[in-house]
Design a protein around this motif. Structure first.
Motif, PDB file in Angstrom:
ATOM      1  N   GLU A 157       0.837  -1.208   0.000  1.00 58.26           N
ATOM      2  CA  GLU A 157       0.000   0.000   0.000  1.00 58.26           C
ATOM      3  C   GLU A 157       0.871   1.256   0.000  1.00 58.26           C
ATOM      4  N   GLU A 158       1.940   1.262   0.788  1.00 61.52           N
ATOM      5  CA  GLU A 158       2.843   2.410   0.825  1.00 61.52           C
ATOM      6  C   GLU A 158       3.509   2.598  -0.523  1.00 61.52           C
ATOM      7  N   GLU A 160       2.356   1.596  -3.430  1.00 65.78           N
ATOM      8  CA  GLU A 160       1.340   2.058  -4.382  1.00 65.78           C
ATOM      9  C   GLU A 160       1.070   3.546  -4.177  1.00 65.78           C
ATOM     10  N   LYS A 161       1.044   4.008  -2.941  1.00 66.12           N
ATOM     11  CA  LYS A 161       0.848   5.443  -2.661  1.00 66.12           C
ATOM     12  C   LYS A 161       2.025   6.249  -3.195  1.00 66.12           C
ATOM     13  N   ASN A 162       3.247   5.731  -2.991  1.00 67.14           N
ATOM     14  CA  ASN A 162       4.425   6.429  -3.479  1.00 67.14           C
ATOM     15  C   ASN A 162       4.438   6.481  -4.997  1.00 67.14           C
ATOM     16  N   GLN A 164       1.808   6.324  -6.947  1.00 67.02           N
ATOM     17  CA  GLN A 164       0.704   7.216  -7.341  1.00 67.02           C
ATOM     18  C   GLN A 164       1.109   8.673  -7.106  1.00 67.02           C
ATOM     19  N   ALA A 165       1.798   8.981  -6.027  1.00 66.23           N
ATOM     20  CA  ALA A 165       2.231  10.349  -5.745  1.00 66.23           C
ATOM     21  C   ALA A 165       3.273  10.768  -6.754  1.00 66.23           C
TER      22      ALA A 165
END
Length: 170
Positions: A157-158, A160-162, A164-165
């Protein structure tokens, strides 16, 4: 599964108990029949002994009144009487020895069965402890793997967030 095993052990114990009682009653019945046979033999010998004593008394009476008699016949009668008395005492000794042998055999069998039951119980207890230890080890492994999986999900999840960011920054 544990309940089924417990029921199986209980039913086997009941079966073994019934079997032991059946064997014991059979042995007792055979022993009683043998005692009756010996009792009949003893009574028959006692009857013969009394008949021979009666003959001896008649011979003594005849000898007393007639002042003659066959010493050989008297010795034969005395020998028969002695033989019958020895048979009677020997039968009692043999009966006592046989009873002792049967008691020893029954005691040995019962002790053997009791030890077998103890051994089986101990074996079952060890198997149960091993099964419990194995279950606990599997539960611990499952918890560890679940924790690792949860940790990996958080990392994914981290990431994927990174990602995406980073895409949004571009």
């Amino acid at each position: 599964q544990e309940a089924m095993h417990e029921a199986l052990v209980n039913s086997m114990a009941e079966r073994d108990e019934a079997h032991a009682q059946l064997i014991a009653s059979n042995v007792l019945h055979v022993h009683e029949l043998e005692q009756e046979r010996r009792k009949n033999d003893k009574l028959r010998i006692e009857h013969l002994l009394k008949e021979e004593r009666g003959k001896l008394q008649q011979a003594n009476m005849a000898n007393f009144f007639q002042n003659f008699g066959d010493d050989k016949a008297k010795r034969n009668l005395h020998a028969k009487l002695d033989e019958f008395e020895q048979i009677l005492s020997r039968n009692s000794d043999e009966e006592l020895a046989e009873t002792s042998r049967q008691l020893a055999a029954e005691t040995s069998a019962k002790t053997s069965h009791a030890l077998e039951v103890v051994r089986l119980k101990e074996t079952r207890e060890i198997e149960k402890q091993n099964d419990d230890a194995e279950k606990q080890a599997l539960k611990d492994e499952l918890r560890r793997v679940k924790a690792l999986l949860a940790e990996q999900k958080v990392r994914i999840e981290e990431l994927e967030k990174n990602v995406q960011a980073a895409e949004e920054h571009k």
